[in-house]
Scaffold this motif. Structure first.
Motif, PDB file in Angstrom:
ATOM      1  N   CYS A  65       0.822  -1.209   0.000  1.00 25.63           N
ATOM      2  CA  CYS A  65       0.000   0.000   0.000  1.00 25.63           C
ATOM      3  C   CYS A  65       0.857   1.260   0.000  1.00 25.63           C
ATOM      4  O   CYS A  65       1.988   1.271   0.474  1.00 25.63           O
ATOM      5  CB  CYS A  65      -0.920   0.001   1.214  1.00 25.63           C
ATOM      6  N   ARG A  66       0.246   2.353  -0.530  1.00 23.96           N
ATOM      7  CA  ARG A  66       0.906   3.651  -0.565  1.00 23.96           C
ATOM      8  C   ARG A  66       0.252   4.601   0.429  1.00 23.96           C
ATOM      9  O   ARG A  66      -0.902   4.420   0.817  1.00 23.96           O
ATOM     10  CB  ARG A  66       0.816   4.251  -1.974  1.00 23.96           C
ATOM     11  N   GLY A  67       1.005   5.623   0.803  1.00 19.02           N
ATOM     12  CA  GLY A  67       0.442   6.744   1.562  1.00 19.02           C
ATOM     13  C   GLY A  67      -0.151   6.396   2.908  1.00 19.02           C
ATOM     14  O   GLY A  67      -1.091   7.065   3.355  1.00 19.02           O
ATOM     15  N   GLY A  68       0.303   5.356   3.582  1.00 19.42           N
ATOM     16  CA  GLY A  68      -0.179   5.047   4.923  1.00 19.42           C
ATOM     17  C   GLY A  68      -1.361   4.107   4.970  1.00 19.42           C
ATOM     18  O   GLY A  68      -1.850   3.773   6.059  1.00 19.42           O
ATOM     19  N   TYR A  69      -1.865   3.680   3.804  1.00 17.80           N
ATOM     20  CA  TYR A  69      -2.973   2.711   3.795  1.00 17.80           C
ATOM     21  C   TYR A  69      -2.468   1.342   4.235  1.00 17.80           C
ATOM     22  O   TYR A  69      -1.287   1.014   4.079  1.00 17.80           O
ATOM     23  CB  TYR A  69      -3.593   2.628   2.401  1.00 17.80           C
ATOM     24  N   GLN A  70      -3.372   0.548   4.800  1.00 14.67           N
ATOM     25  CA  GLN A  70      -2.975  -0.710   5.413  1.00 14.67           C
ATOM     26  C   GLN A  70      -3.545  -1.912   4.678  1.00 14.67           C
ATOM     27  O   GLN A  70      -4.574  -1.837   4.005  1.00 14.67           O
ATOM     28  CB  GLN A  70      -3.431  -0.747   6.886  1.00 14.67           C
ATOM     29  N   ARG A  71      -2.758  -3.013   4.839  1.00 10.31           N
ATOM     30  CA  ARG A  71      -3.211  -4.280   4.272  1.00 10.31           C
ATOM     31  C   ARG A  71      -4.440  -4.776   5.040  1.00 10.31           C
ATOM     32  O   ARG A  71      -4.707  -4.325   6.145  1.00 10.31           O
ATOM     33  CB  ARG A  71      -2.077  -5.304   4.370  1.00 10.31           C
ATOM     34  N   PRO A  72      -5.207  -5.714   4.457  1.00 12.82           N
ATOM     35  CA  PRO A  72      -4.817  -6.501   3.268  1.00 12.82           C
ATOM     36  C   PRO A  72      -5.153  -5.843   1.930  1.00 12.82           C
ATOM     37  O   PRO A  72      -4.573  -6.153   0.916  1.00 12.82           O
ATOM     38  CB  PRO A  72      -5.619  -7.798   3.445  1.00 12.82           C
ATOM     39  N   HIS A  73      -6.135  -4.869   1.899  1.00 12.66           N
ATOM     40  CA  HIS A  73      -6.570  -4.329   0.613  1.00 12.66           C
ATOM     41  C   HIS A  73      -6.440  -2.817   0.543  1.00 12.66           C
ATOM     42  O   HIS A  73      -7.110  -2.182  -0.270  1.00 12.66           O
ATOM     43  CB  HIS A  73      -8.022  -4.742   0.331  1.00 12.66           C
ATOM     44  N   CYS A  74      -5.600  -2.231   1.381  1.00 15.15           N
ATOM     45  CA  CYS A  74      -5.350  -0.782   1.359  1.00 15.15           C
ATOM     46  C   CYS A  74      -6.654  -0.007   1.501  1.00 15.15           C
ATOM     47  O   CYS A  74      -6.876   1.016   0.818  1.00 15.15           O
ATOM     48  CB  CYS A  74      -4.634  -0.371   0.072  1.00 15.15           C
ATOM     49  N   LEU A  75      -7.538  -0.470   2.409  1.00 18.38           N
ATOM     50  CA  LEU A  75      -8.842   0.148   2.553  1.00 18.38           C
ATOM     51  C   LEU A  75      -8.812   1.305   3.542  1.00 18.38           C
ATOM     52  O   LEU A  75      -9.424   2.349   3.306  1.00 18.38           O
ATOM     53  CB  LEU A  75      -9.863  -0.908   3.004  1.00 18.38           C
ATOM     54  N   GLU A  76      -8.112   1.167   4.617  1.00 17.01           N
ATOM     55  CA  GLU A  76      -8.103   2.175   5.663  1.00 17.01           C
ATOM     56  C   GLU A  76      -6.732   2.827   5.791  1.00 17.01           C
ATOM     57  O   GLU A  76      -5.706   2.190   5.523  1.00 17.01           O
ATOM     58  CB  GLU A  76      -8.499   1.545   7.006  1.00 17.01           C
ATOM     59  N   CYS A  77      -6.800   4.099   6.232  1.00 21.59           N
ATOM     60  CA  CYS A  77      -5.548   4.850   6.439  1.00 21.59           C
ATOM     61  C   CYS A  77      -5.649   5.563   7.786  1.00 21.59           C
ATOM     62  O   CYS A  77      -6.098   6.720   7.861  1.00 21.59           O
ATOM     63  CB  CYS A  77      -5.341   5.853   5.306  1.00 21.59           C
ATOM     64  N   PRO A  78      -5.240   4.887   8.867  1.00 21.79           N
ATOM     65  CA  PRO A  78      -5.379   5.485  10.211  1.00 21.79           C
ATOM     66  C   PRO A  78      -4.595   6.777  10.375  1.00 21.79           C
ATOM     67  O   PRO A  78      -4.999   7.644  11.145  1.00 21.79           O
ATOM     68  CB  PRO A  78      -4.830   4.382  11.133  1.00 21.79           C
ATOM     69  N   GLY A  79      -3.514   6.926   9.680  1.00 24.05           N
ATOM     70  CA  GLY A  79      -2.678   8.109   9.859  1.00 24.05           C
ATOM     71  C   GLY A  79      -3.012   9.259   8.945  1.00 24.05           C
ATOM     72  O   GLY A  79      -2.373  10.317   9.030  1.00 24.05           O
TER      73      GLY A  79
END
Length: 798
Positions: free
Chosen positions: A615-629
């Motif tokens: 994932c790019r830009g702080g998104y999280q696995r498994p599917h780069c759905l959420e970006c807590p930061g």
């Protein structure tokens, strides 16, 4: 002068070592390192010693390192090296001094042979030699009787006073050259060991004991003498003494008896014995702190007028210090102790070499028998050991006797009778190169020594085909052969001196073979004429690249296979087969696990590698759905929501361009399940909306509630009226405050006036009173004058 070397012969490694070898030669550094399993051998010599001159065809093949010439004899012959070209130095042993074993003559004996050996060793190759020992009959014996004179040994002293004849008779059975000495000890003359009252120091015994000597630590009474009468005479002069605690200062006394060689009179050629008799334990290092004595024992002689003068200044010695000095001065110890402390001294005997423990009767009547038995035990056990060894030298002892113990530190033969000859096989190994190193081997308690001097053979002896310096055809007549390699003349370099360097210098040529000023040819090749000639790898392939920086044998492994068995190694990196990817080709080329429910790959916010989203830009696995930061889009998209929903705000004029990543619709009721956002617009109204992030990093869909929550307009009439009323109220309050201040001031002035008025009335009354008094005086005066003029004079005077 620039030298270039070429290997044309071979050298044998130690064939007795079970080995796996790896060798590396640095041609420009003249050094070689050989690793044999876990043992490293460094030959810091000019490495031509590996090579033999007789010029034949090259032993090394194209691309091979010169290190392949270092191997066992069998492997070298198997590779084609001729027997007469193999260099294999052998160990050399020279017995420099070997006096025969001899019986006693005037007290001088030789009990061990040889006395000096010179070894010339090949590193890693052991050499063995035999050492013979024969206990000589009638060898001189020095016995120093060290007695505890504390009060509990009173009855023992009485028996020792008549011991001289029996003790000398027992020693005569052993040797005709016997001497005996005497010393006594109690303890340090300080609290808490001894009563420091002046009277008690002078007479520490009971009041009923008339014969009692003053307290002392250690006193040397009689130096070693062959005269039994002197012994008995001096011992008879001794009296009992005393102290407070049970342990005694026996270690203090033994240390001084060991190191004061001249005071005691030890014979340099004799067997030295200390017989310690006591019925109590002993103080040792650290106990002196109880008396405030902090200075450690310095293992030096401090005897003045036959007294140990540092007894109250230095701590007791440690057991280790005492054992070292006893062994250094070849002194054997017999502990003659009573039953109650036998176990204590048996433990002490384990830490002191060549010592025995015997149980003393309550009155010491059996001391002669005890000494005789202990001496026989000591003399029947022969222990050979060494002093400190040079670094990287190993010694192993193998006793050739019926009761022997093999060890790396010492050789022991037990139950050896006087006159029996025993042999010790000693094996010495030098692991590294060294020059003129030596150590000594000696029997414990015996003066005889064997000095072993070690030198190592770290340079092969090789001949040349002609005088060094003569041009040789193998070197293109531009250099000479030295130990099988070309030594090039000035202006030529190369394995065969076939490269002319002209005006260039060696540094310039070698610099062209260095990558980023690093190692020449990365340590994987030879710099020849300014270019790298690469070596072969261990697998037989060859290093390549301008600096030999590449090879196809060292790529990342997966499941213990290079490139996972799904690709080829090219210059240290895996080139994967179609359908595979990853640093070790460990993954199939697939994005199945990266697909989302909307059939996108990683929601458009990352890439799929090894079937996992990166994932790019702080998104999280498994599917780069959420970006807590990430920053909350409710705040970042508020201007776009205002222009899209209400056609106002900063983006009003270019809303379609600035907010093209957001699609919106105006609703009365939300249908999205995402969180509700409530933000204030530029007009101060509260906007309510919901955002749903679509595929991609900045792609949203918005629902905007139709009605905004705007505050009502202000009531100007109420504001103006309220302002006027407030101003009027403030004015009235100010007037009232001023009126109050004026009233307070007037009241103060009025009170002041009243006070002045009262003062004026009192002054008037007083004036009238004074007039009345004056009138009365005048009248009286008048009358007096009319009656008697003399009185008037008197009144006036008054």
């Amino acid at each position: 002068m620039l030298f270039q070397f070429h290997a044309i012969s071979c050298v044998e490694l130690n064939s007795e070592v079970n080995y796996e070898y790896y060798a590396f030669l640095s041609l420009n550094g003249y050094y070689v390192t050989i690793q044999i399993r876990q043992t490293f051998i460094y030959y810091e010599e000019e490495f031509s010693f590996f090579f033999l001159l007789p010029f034949m065809q090259n032993f090394t093949k194209a691309g091979e390192q010169d290190a392949v010439r270092c191997n066992t004899r069998a492997n070298l012959i198997r590779r084609g090296c001729k027997e007469n070209e193999i260099i294999s130095p052998l160990n050399k042993l020279n017995i420099a001094k070997d006096d025969p074993l001899s019986a006693s003559e005037n007290g001088q004996v030789v009990q061990m042979r040889p006395q000096k050996i010179d070894l010339d060793l090949r590193p890693g190759l052991p050499v063995s030699f035999n050492v013979s020992f024969k206990a000589a009959e009638g060898h001189p014996v020095d016995l120093y009787y060290l007695m505890d004179l504390s009060y509990s040994m009173k009855d023992d002293l009485a028996n020792v006073k008549v011991l001289g004849t029996d003790l000398f008779a027992a020693l005569r059975k052993i040797t005709n050259h016997a001497r005996i000495g005497f010393g006594a000890f109690v303890d340090k003359t300080v609290l808490p060991y001894t009563n420091t009252n002046k009277e008690k120091l002078l007479k520490p015994c009971d009041e009923n004991d008339q014969q009692c000597q003053a307290a002392f630590g250690y006193r040397h009474v009689l130096s070693l003498t062959p005269n039994k009468n002197d012994f008995e005479a001096e011992v008879k002069k001794q009296f009992i003494s005393g102290n407070l605690d049970s342990p005694e200062g026996s270690l203090d006394a033994m240390m001084q008896a060991a190191v004061c060689e001249d005071k005691i009179g030890w014979n340099s050629n004799s067997t030295r014995l200390i017989v310690l008799t006591t019925d109590a334990g002993f103080h040792m290092a650290g106990d002196g702190k109880l008396a405030g004595i902090l200075e450690p024992n310095d293992e030096q002689c401090h005897m003045e007028n036959n007294l140990y003068v540092k007894s109250t200044e230095m701590d007791y010695p440690s057991v280790g210090q005492l054992a070292t000095q006893l062994e250094k001065n070849r002194i054997q110890t017999i502990f003659a102790v009573t039953q109650n402390v036998e176990s204590v001294y048996k433990e002490l005997s384990k830490m002191i070499p060549k010592s025995e423990v015997g149980v003393l009767s309550s009155d010491s009547k059996n001391v002669v028998e005890l000494i005789e038995k202990a001496y026989n035990a000591l003399s029947s056990k022969v222990t050979i050991t060494h002093d400190s060894l040079p670094e990287n030298v190993r010694v192993v002892y193998r006793p050739i006797c019926s009761h022997g113990e093999k060890s790396e530190n010492q050789g022991v033969c037990d139950q050896v009778r006087v006159g029996d000859e025993v042999i010790f096989e000693i094996t010495v190994t030098a692991d590294l190169c060294m020059e003129n190193k030596f150590f000594t081997i000696s029997p414990r308690g015996i003066k005889d020594t064997l000095t072993v001097t070690i030198n190592t053979t770290c340079k092969c002896q090789c001949d040349t085909a002609g005088p060094i310096g003569d041009p040789h055809p193998h070197c293109n007549n531009s250099g000479s052969i030295s130990c099988g390699i070309c030594r090039c003349n000035k202006g030529h370099v190369g394995q065969f001196c076939n490269c002319k360097i002209g005006d260039k210098d060696e540094h310039t040529l070698r610099a062209s073979c260095q990558k980023d000023n690093g190692t020449e040819c990365e340590g994987r090749g030879d710099c020849v004429c300014g270019r790298c000639e690469c070596h072969n790898t261990d697998s037989g392939s060859q290093y390549y690249g301008p600096y030999c920086e590449c090879d196809d044998d060292h790529c990342e492994k997966f499941q213990n296979q290079q490139c996972g068995g799904k690709g080829k190694c090219k210059c240290g990196k895996c080139d994967c087969n179609p359908g595979f990817e990853g640093s070790a080709c460990q993954c199939k080329t697939s994005d199945e696990a990266c697909r989302t429910i909307n059939n996108s790959v990683c929601n458009g916010r990352g890439s799929c590698k090894c079937n996992q989203c990166e994932c790019r830009g702080g998104y999280q696995r498994p599917h780069c759905l959420e970006c807590p930061g990430c920053t909350d889009p409710c705040q970042t998209k508020v201007n776009c929501i205002e222009c899209l929903g209400f056609e106002s705000g900063p983006f009003k004029k270019n809303c379609s361009e600035a907010c093209k990543t957001i699609s919106s619709k105006i609703v009365e009721k939300f249908t999205f399940t995402s969180k509700e956002c409530k933000q204030k617009d530029s007009e101060g109204c509260w906007m309510t909306f919901k955002l749903v992030q679509l595929v991609g990093e900045d792609n949203y869909e918005a629902e905007i509630r139709k009605q905004r929550e705007c505050p009502p307009p202000p009531n100007f009439i109420a504001i103006i009226g309220g302002s006027i009323a407030a101003v009027a109220l403030i004015g009235i309050l100010l007037l009232m405050l001023i009126k109050l201040l004026l009233y307070m001031k007037d009241l103060k002035e009025f009170k002041k006036f009243e006070n002045e008025k009262k003062k004026s009335k009192w002054a008037e009354v007083r004036h009238h009173s004074e007039l009345f008094v004056q009138t009365e005086i005048a009248v009286t005066h008048f009358r007096l004058v009319s009656l008697d003029s003399d009185c008037v004079v008197v009144l006036v005077s008054c």
